[in-house]
Design an enzyme around this catalytic site. Sequence first.
Site, PDB file in Angstrom:
ATOM      1  CB  THR A  67      -0.826  -0.007   1.316  1.00 25.36           C
ATOM      2  OG1 THR A  67      -1.632  -1.177   1.359  1.00 25.36           O
ATOM      3  CG2 THR A  67      -1.695   1.213   1.485  1.00 25.36           C
TER       4      THR A  67
ATOM      5  NE  ARG B 102      -8.818  -7.477   2.332  1.00 18.73           N
ATOM      6  CZ  ARG B 102      -7.733  -6.711   2.424  1.00 18.73           C
ATOM      7  NH1 ARG B 102      -7.430  -5.883   1.452  1.00 18.73           N
ATOM      8  NH2 ARG B 102      -6.952  -6.772   3.479  1.00 18.73           N
TER       9      ARG B 102
ATOM     10  N   GLY C 299      -9.916  -3.662   2.543  1.00 16.51           N
ATOM     11  CA  GLY C 299      -8.958  -3.682   3.646  1.00 16.51           C
ATOM     12  C   GLY C 299      -9.104  -2.413   4.463  1.00 16.51           C
ATOM     13  CG  ASP C 300      -5.534  -0.985   6.269  1.00 14.74           C
ATOM     14  OD1 ASP C 300      -5.408  -1.764   5.295  1.00 14.74           O
ATOM     15  OD2 ASP C 300      -4.576  -0.303   6.692  1.00 14.74           O
TER      16      ASP C 300
ATOM     17  CB  THR D 213       1.570  -0.192   4.555  1.00 13.89           C
ATOM     18  OG1 THR D 213       2.741  -0.278   5.366  1.00 13.89           O
ATOM     19  CG2 THR D 213       1.511   1.189   3.905  1.00 13.89           C
ATOM     20  N   GLY D 214       0.187  -2.891   5.265  1.00 18.09           N
ATOM     21  CA  GLY D 214       0.273  -4.243   5.810  1.00 18.09           C
ATOM     22  C   GLY D 214      -1.103  -4.875   5.907  1.00 18.09           C
TER      23      GLY D 214
ATOM     24  N   GLY E 122      -4.515  -5.481   6.352  1.00 18.28           N
ATOM     25  CA  GLY E 122      -5.578  -4.534   6.649  1.00 18.28           C
ATOM     26  C   GLY E 122      -6.565  -5.019   7.684  1.00 18.28           C
TER      27      GLY E 122
HETATM   28  N1  GLY Z   1      -3.304  -2.507   3.872  1.00 17.62           N
HETATM   29  C1  GLY Z   1      -3.818  -2.885   2.628  1.00 17.62           C
HETATM   30  C2  GLY Z   1      -4.833  -3.922   2.678  1.00 17.62           C
HETATM   31  O1  GLY Z   1      -4.822  -4.763   3.568  1.00 17.62           O
HETATM   32  O2  GLY Z   1      -5.671  -3.951   1.796  1.00 17.62           O
END
Ligand code: GLY
Length: 389
Positions: free
Chosen positions: A241, A269, A271-272, A292-293, A295
């Site tokens: 990300t 889906r 994510g964060d 990042t990482g 989510g």
């Molecule tokens: N941090 C990006 C995701 O998990 O989509």
Amino acid sequence: MSPIDRRTFVSMTTAATAASLAGASLGAGSAPVAQPGANPRPARAGDDHRCPCVISSGNGARTTAKAMDLIAAGTHPLDAIVEGTKIVEDDPSDMSVGLGGLPNEEGVVQLDASVMDGMLHRAGSVGSLENIKNPAAVALLVMRRTDHVMLVGPGALKFALRMGFKEENLLTDAAREAWLKWRGNLGRDDKWLNDDEREDLGQRKSGPRAEGSAAPRSSPHDARAGGPVIPDSTIPFTWGTIHTSAVTSTGHLAACTSTSGLSWKLPGRLGDSPIVGAGMYCDNAIGSAGATGRGEAVIQVCGAFSVVEHMDRGLSPTEACLAVLKRMADRTREKRLLDDKGRPNFNVTMYALRKDGAYGSASLWKGGSFAVHDGKENRVLESAWLFEK
Ligand code: GLY
């Protein structure tokens, strides 16, 4: 590739991290409390910096350079970081963002992004956006041209087309090859829980994390938050990300996060990254943060919002990141997400920028990095960390 000045790579030891955590008394929601006999909190890179400043994830050194140039020329900080983010979104070689991002399990690239203006306290976001390579710019227009905060799927695409964005195929040959390889090995690292994993949810609902838990399923997801990785196979995988936060010399804060999300995710889906308060958040009264990482882990601790709240309680930017990561690690209880020592088998990196320009970053696992332009130079620094292999 990019005008990255890597000459400074600050090492932050595990011991320093532990000392900081002890000194900061990181219980749930606690403010930094001096411990009798504890070492003074160690100074960290970024603690003393004052505005202006732009920080980004490790893949964002071109973004910080561009954004700082624009801010110096008087551009609104949110426009500046969205413009800087475009550089990475447009780059097909970054398989975690925009054009060239790794697709979902059906081979379709679905992008997520969010933005926030710390002065107006307004946000915009898009999720599962297809065929438009600059989701951050679309999110900015959701904020500026509608009464809404979030648009997803076909509605987000319709809005982008109305705003003049052009559709294009975002699945590059390299990403399609990677997807075909993953399809050819189907069953490995898909996002459906198998029988054992579903049982695990019931057995360990609220108990403490056990030491010596079973090894995670074929997980190659260790210790990485950034770009695509090729751990023990030739199939790339990413949670990568780009997050960017900026503050101007007058204290105007802005945040932006953009991603193609988790590789091989289930269609739809989120994510964060598109979730305000998880993948990014900012408030001119306090500061800005992003993630990042993995989510799912960030969403479940309200990651970016929590970092900003910790800064409001007096933690430094780096300490605020570490506090949220510690909570994340403590709340990770499913065996499938733990290594054989009971530590998360995934990575997350948090980024924080205080309203006065102090900055910091930390990862669950050693190896994370972040880009920072402090108004004088553009550098990539090593993030602090909780765990080391
Ligand atoms: N941090 C990006 C995701 O998990 O989509």
